[in-house]
Design a protein around this motif. Structure first.
Motif, PDB file in Angstrom:
ATOM      1  N   VAL A 148       0.808  -1.202   0.076  1.00 37.75           N
ATOM      2  CA  VAL A 148       0.035   0.021  -0.271  1.00 37.75           C
ATOM      3  C   VAL A 148       0.838   1.178  -0.215  1.00 37.75           C
ATOM      4  N   GLY A 149       1.585   0.742   0.765  1.00 38.45           N
ATOM      5  CA  GLY A 149       2.847   2.138   1.200  1.00 38.45           C
ATOM      6  C   GLY A 149       3.897   2.403  -0.516  1.00 38.45           C
ATOM      7  N   ARG A 150       3.890   1.435  -1.149  1.00 37.06           N
ATOM      8  CA  ARG A 150       4.151   1.509  -2.323  1.00 37.06           C
ATOM      9  C   ARG A 150       4.065   1.983  -3.555  1.00 37.06           C
ATOM     10  N   ILE A 151       2.187   1.991  -3.165  1.00 40.73           N
ATOM     11  CA  ILE A 151       1.364   1.555  -4.582  1.00 40.73           C
ATOM     12  C   ILE A 151       1.287   3.893  -3.890  1.00 40.73           C
ATOM     13  N   LYS A 152       1.215   4.014  -3.394  1.00 44.78           N
ATOM     14  CA  LYS A 152       0.800   5.289  -3.090  1.00 44.78           C
ATOM     15  C   LYS A 152       1.752   6.085  -3.206  1.00 44.78           C
ATOM     16  N   GLU A 153       3.445   5.204  -3.231  1.00 43.81           N
ATOM     17  CA  GLU A 153       4.664   6.655  -3.631  1.00 43.81           C
ATOM     18  C   GLU A 153       4.511   6.522  -5.186  1.00 43.81           C
ATOM     19  N   GLY A 154       3.912   5.647  -5.836  1.00 46.68           N
ATOM     20  CA  GLY A 154       3.998   5.618  -7.327  1.00 46.68           C
ATOM     21  C   GLY A 154       4.445   4.092  -8.155  1.00 46.68           C
ATOM     22  N   TRP A 155       5.260   3.334  -7.626  1.00 43.51           N
ATOM     23  CA  TRP A 155       5.467   2.370  -7.523  1.00 43.51           C
ATOM     24  C   TRP A 155       4.556   1.200  -8.391  1.00 43.51           C
ATOM     25  N   LYS A 156       4.686   0.491  -9.318  1.00 35.70           N
ATOM     26  CA  LYS A 156       3.928  -0.458  -9.722  1.00 35.70           C
ATOM     27  C   LYS A 156       4.611  -1.944 -10.234  1.00 35.70           C
ATOM     28  N   TYR A 157       4.091  -2.762 -10.928  1.00 39.76           N
ATOM     29  CA  TYR A 157       4.232  -4.201 -10.498  1.00 39.76           C
ATOM     30  C   TYR A 157       5.480  -4.117 -12.094  1.00 39.76           C
ATOM     31  N   GLY A 158       6.589  -4.997 -11.700  1.00 37.18           N
ATOM     32  CA  GLY A 158       7.189  -4.581 -12.955  1.00 37.18           C
ATOM     33  C   GLY A 158       8.460  -5.980 -12.575  1.00 37.18           C
ATOM     34  N   GLU A 159       9.387  -6.396 -14.190  1.00 40.34           N
ATOM     35  CA  GLU A 159       9.600  -8.271 -13.500  1.00 40.34           C
ATOM     36  C   GLU A 159      10.721  -8.129 -12.967  1.00 40.34           C
ATOM     37  N   VAL A 160      11.673  -6.719 -13.159  1.00 41.73           N
ATOM     38  CA  VAL A 160      12.582  -6.823 -12.483  1.00 41.73           C
ATOM     39  C   VAL A 160      12.812  -5.110 -12.042  1.00 41.73           C
ATOM     40  N   ARG A 161      13.342  -5.412 -11.082  1.00 41.42           N
ATOM     41  CA  ARG A 161      13.869  -4.167  -9.629  1.00 41.42           C
ATOM     42  C   ARG A 161      13.901  -2.437 -10.002  1.00 41.42           C
ATOM     43  N   ASP A 162      13.440  -1.441 -11.092  1.00 41.49           N
ATOM     44  CA  ASP A 162      13.553  -0.581 -11.039  1.00 41.49           C
ATOM     45  C   ASP A 162      13.487   0.593  -9.867  1.00 41.49           C
ATOM     46  N   ASP A 163      14.193   1.354  -9.530  1.00 41.88           N
ATOM     47  CA  ASP A 163      14.190   2.397  -8.928  1.00 41.88           C
ATOM     48  C   ASP A 163      13.704   3.395  -9.419  1.00 41.88           C
ATOM     49  N   ALA A 164      14.184   3.947 -10.085  1.00 35.40           N
ATOM     50  CA  ALA A 164      13.957   5.132 -10.702  1.00 35.40           C
ATOM     51  C   ALA A 164      12.878   5.156 -11.695  1.00 35.40           C
ATOM     52  N   LYS A 165      12.099   3.844 -12.279  1.00 41.28           N
ATOM     53  CA  LYS A 165      11.031   3.574 -13.115  1.00 41.28           C
ATOM     54  C   LYS A 165       9.981   3.162 -11.930  1.00 41.28           C
ATOM     55  N   LYS A 166      10.394   3.409 -10.321  1.00 37.03           N
ATOM     56  CA  LYS A 166       9.370   2.518  -9.191  1.00 37.03           C
ATOM     57  C   LYS A 166       8.830   1.267 -10.124  1.00 37.03           C
ATOM     58  N   ILE A 167       9.775   0.075 -10.424  1.00 37.38           N
ATOM     59  CA  ILE A 167       8.800  -1.651 -10.443  1.00 37.38           C
ATOM     60  C   ILE A 167       9.471  -2.228  -9.360  1.00 37.38           C
ATOM     61  N   THR A 168       8.876  -3.053  -9.098  1.00 37.98           N
ATOM     62  CA  THR A 168       9.386  -3.933  -8.755  1.00 37.98           C
ATOM     63  C   THR A 168       8.734  -5.131  -8.873  1.00 37.98           C
ATOM     64  N   PRO A 169       9.129  -6.647  -8.588  1.00 36.85           N
ATOM     65  CA  PRO A 169       8.436  -7.435  -8.899  1.00 36.85           C
ATOM     66  C   PRO A 169       7.770  -7.605  -7.727  1.00 36.85           C
ATOM     67  N   CYS A 170       7.877  -7.574  -6.639  1.00 38.05           N
ATOM     68  CA  CYS A 170       7.412  -7.995  -5.507  1.00 38.05           C
ATOM     69  C   CYS A 170       6.110  -7.507  -5.051  1.00 38.05           C
ATOM     70  N   MET A 171       5.467  -6.875  -6.158  1.00 34.10           N
ATOM     71  CA  MET A 171       4.099  -6.035  -6.266  1.00 34.10           C
ATOM     72  C   MET A 171       3.146  -7.458  -6.761  1.00 34.10           C
ATOM     73  N   VAL A 172       2.822  -8.193  -5.679  1.00 40.16           N
ATOM     74  CA  VAL A 172       2.218  -9.232  -5.582  1.00 40.16           C
ATOM     75  C   VAL A 172       1.364  -9.447  -4.421  1.00 40.16           C
ATOM     76  N   GLU A 173       0.582 -10.360  -4.804  1.00 41.41           N
ATOM     77  CA  GLU A 173       0.090 -10.777  -3.555  1.00 41.41           C
ATOM     78  C   GLU A 173       1.044 -11.676  -3.062  1.00 41.41           C
ATOM     79  N   TYR A 174       1.295 -11.688  -1.566  1.00 40.04           N
ATOM     80  CA  TYR A 174       1.955 -12.467  -0.988  1.00 40.04           C
ATOM     81  C   TYR A 174       2.341 -13.903  -0.979  1.00 40.04           C
ATOM     82  N   ASP A 175       1.645 -14.678  -1.502  1.00 40.12           N
ATOM     83  CA  ASP A 175       1.441 -15.936  -1.642  1.00 40.12           C
ATOM     84  C   ASP A 175       2.095 -16.313  -2.774  1.00 40.12           C
TER      85      ASP A 175
END
Length: 97
Positions: free
Chosen positions: A37-64
């Motif tokens: 939730v915090g990351r979404i508020k900061e503008g982060w989105k799902y992406g297969e490879v983490r990229d801090d500049a573009k605010k994408i992370t592969p961890c933006m998925v369900e816990y399971d």
């Protein structure tokens, strides 16, 4: 430069009963959801490879769906939090007891 020396409480003497282990997993899932939730508020989105500049992370998925290494990070945070609560003298009572 300031030198930071982490000094977490020693909780190695706290042994959790089985129902607390189950609670740890529930808290770990919630920890991940709070993080997301915090990351979404900061503008982060799902992406297969983490990229801090573009605010994408592969961890933006369900816990399971997280890799086991990420789940372990959340579990350890949860476990140590519960152990610290107990070490400080608080009690945690399961529902219905």
């Amino acid at each position: 430069m300031r030198k930071y020396l982490p000094n977490p409480a020693d909780t190695s003497d706290i042994i959790l009963p089985e129902e607390m282990i189950e609670l740890t997993e529930k808290i770990a899932k919630n920890t991940h959801d709070v993080w997301a939730v915090g990351r979404i508020k900061e503008g982060w989105k799902y992406g297969e490879v983490r990229d801090d500049a573009k605010k994408i992370t592969p961890c933006m998925v369900e816990y399971d769906e997280l890799p086991e290494s990420e789940k372990e990070y959340d579990r350890n945070t949860s476990l140590e939090t519960i152990k610290l609560i107990l070490k400080l003298g608080y009690t945690i009572t399961p529902p219905g007891k």
